[in-house]
Design an enzyme around this catalytic site. Structure first.
Site, PDB file in Angstrom:
ATOM      1  N   SER A  51     -59.002 -19.431  34.601  1.00 47.77           N
ATOM      2  CA  SER A  51     -59.973 -19.825  35.628  1.00 47.77           C
ATOM      3  C   SER A  51     -59.915 -21.332  35.886  1.00 47.77           C
ATOM      4  O   SER A  51     -60.153 -21.785  37.009  1.00 47.77           O
ATOM      5  CB  SER A  51     -61.396 -19.386  35.254  1.00 47.77           C
ATOM      6  N   HIS A  67     -62.076 -29.228  26.852  1.00 51.15           N
ATOM      7  CA  HIS A  67     -62.683 -28.545  25.707  1.00 51.15           C
ATOM      8  C   HIS A  67     -64.154 -28.251  26.018  1.00 51.15           C
ATOM      9  O   HIS A  67     -64.869 -29.127  26.514  1.00 51.15           O
ATOM     10  CB  HIS A  67     -62.564 -29.420  24.451  1.00 51.15           C
TER      11      HIS A  67
HETATM   12  C1  GRF Z   1     -62.002 -23.013  28.677  1.00 57.49           C
HETATM   13  O1  GRF Z   1     -63.331 -22.819  28.227  1.00 57.49           O
HETATM   14  C2  GRF Z   1     -61.439 -24.287  28.137  1.00 57.49           C
HETATM   15  O2  GRF Z   1     -62.399 -25.296  27.947  1.00 57.49           O
HETATM   16  C3  GRF Z   1     -60.898 -23.865  26.800  1.00 57.49           C
HETATM   17  O3  GRF Z   1     -60.366 -22.578  27.034  1.00 57.49           O
HETATM   18  C4  GRF Z   1     -61.075 -21.952  28.096  1.00 57.49           C
HETATM   19  C5  GRF Z   1     -60.043 -21.492  29.092  1.00 57.49           C
HETATM   20  O4  GRF Z   1     -60.583 -20.703  30.115  1.00 57.49           O
HETATM   21  N1  GRF Z   1     -59.930 -24.825  26.307  1.00 57.49           N
HETATM   22  P1  GRF Z   1     -59.678 -20.277  31.364  1.00 57.49           P
HETATM   23  O5  GRF Z   1     -58.423 -19.580  30.809  1.00 57.49           O
HETATM   24  O6  GRF Z   1     -59.317 -21.509  32.127  1.00 57.49           O
HETATM   25  O7  GRF Z   1     -60.499 -19.323  32.163  1.00 57.49           O
END
Ligand code: GRF
Length: 191
Positions: A12, A108
């Site tokens: 996402s 993060h």
């Molecule tokens: C996000 O919450 C990011 O902060 C963490 O992993 C998650 C990835 O989500 N490092 P997506 O795959 O971008 O939906």
């Protein structure tokens, strides 16, 4: 700036970034999406946006350093200048760190240095802190320890569940990451 986006799952954040690129808010060419998981939905998303999608796994190699060397080779082949981590669930080893000094960025889902590691949202929720958030930072050799570029706080309300907190955090991520990348891309003068 030419970038690769590395992701292991849903993607996402990739989606938010590529949409901002398409709206020309970020001066960045996404040369490639790479995933260490061949079934990651991010690969599908990449194809939907006509972005090159490549996947291989550390399990395909004798050791992690060989996997990283192969990944570096791929990034060089695509003439990548910046590496954008968006849900890439692996530690970046010395091979990539040396090749891209201060050029690997991560997002993060907590206010670092609080709640580093794989479960930033859940750990903050379980700790019942009144406030958590999102951090965009450069990668260094530690786990979620590199220099902070930007942070945004998110209030944990009395009535929040883990799911509602996750939704709030992701909403902030999808706004903050493109904004930070827009700034970096506009300040970047080339290699
Ligand atoms: C996000 O919450 C990011 O902060 C963490 O992993 C998650 C990835 O989500 N490092 P997506 O795959 O971008 O939906």
């Amino acid at each position: 700036m030419r970038a690769a986006i590395l992701a292991s799952g849903n993607g996402s954040n990739f989606e938010a970034i590529i949409q901002a690129v398409e709206r020309q808010e970020i001066a960045m060419e996404v040369a490639l999406v790479f995933s260490d998981k061949s079934n990651a939905y991010v690969l599908e998303r990449a194809k939907n946006h006509q972005v090159e999608a490549v996947s291989f796994s550390p399990k395909d190699f004798s050791e992690k350093s060989v996997y990283e060397a192969e990944l570096l080779h791929l990034l060089e082949e695509y003439q990548v200048e910046w590496v954008i981590l968006a849900g890439y669930m692996r530690i970046i080893g010395p091979c990539l760190l040396e090749a891209f000094p201060q050029r690997i960025i991560n997002i993060h889902p907590s206010l670092l240095p609080n709640f580093p590691g794989l479960h930033g949202i859940k750990d903050a929720f379980t700790a019942k802190v009144p406030q958590t958030g999102v951090t965009v930072h450069y990668i260094d050799a530690g786990v979620d320890t590199g220099p902070v570029i930007a942070q945004e706080a998110v209030t944990v309300a009395e009535e929040d569940t883990l799911e509602s907190l996750e939704a709030k955090i992701h909403q902030v991520e999808h706004r903050l990451y493109p904004k930070v990348l827009a700034e970096i891309s506009h300040n970047y003068k080339g290699a």
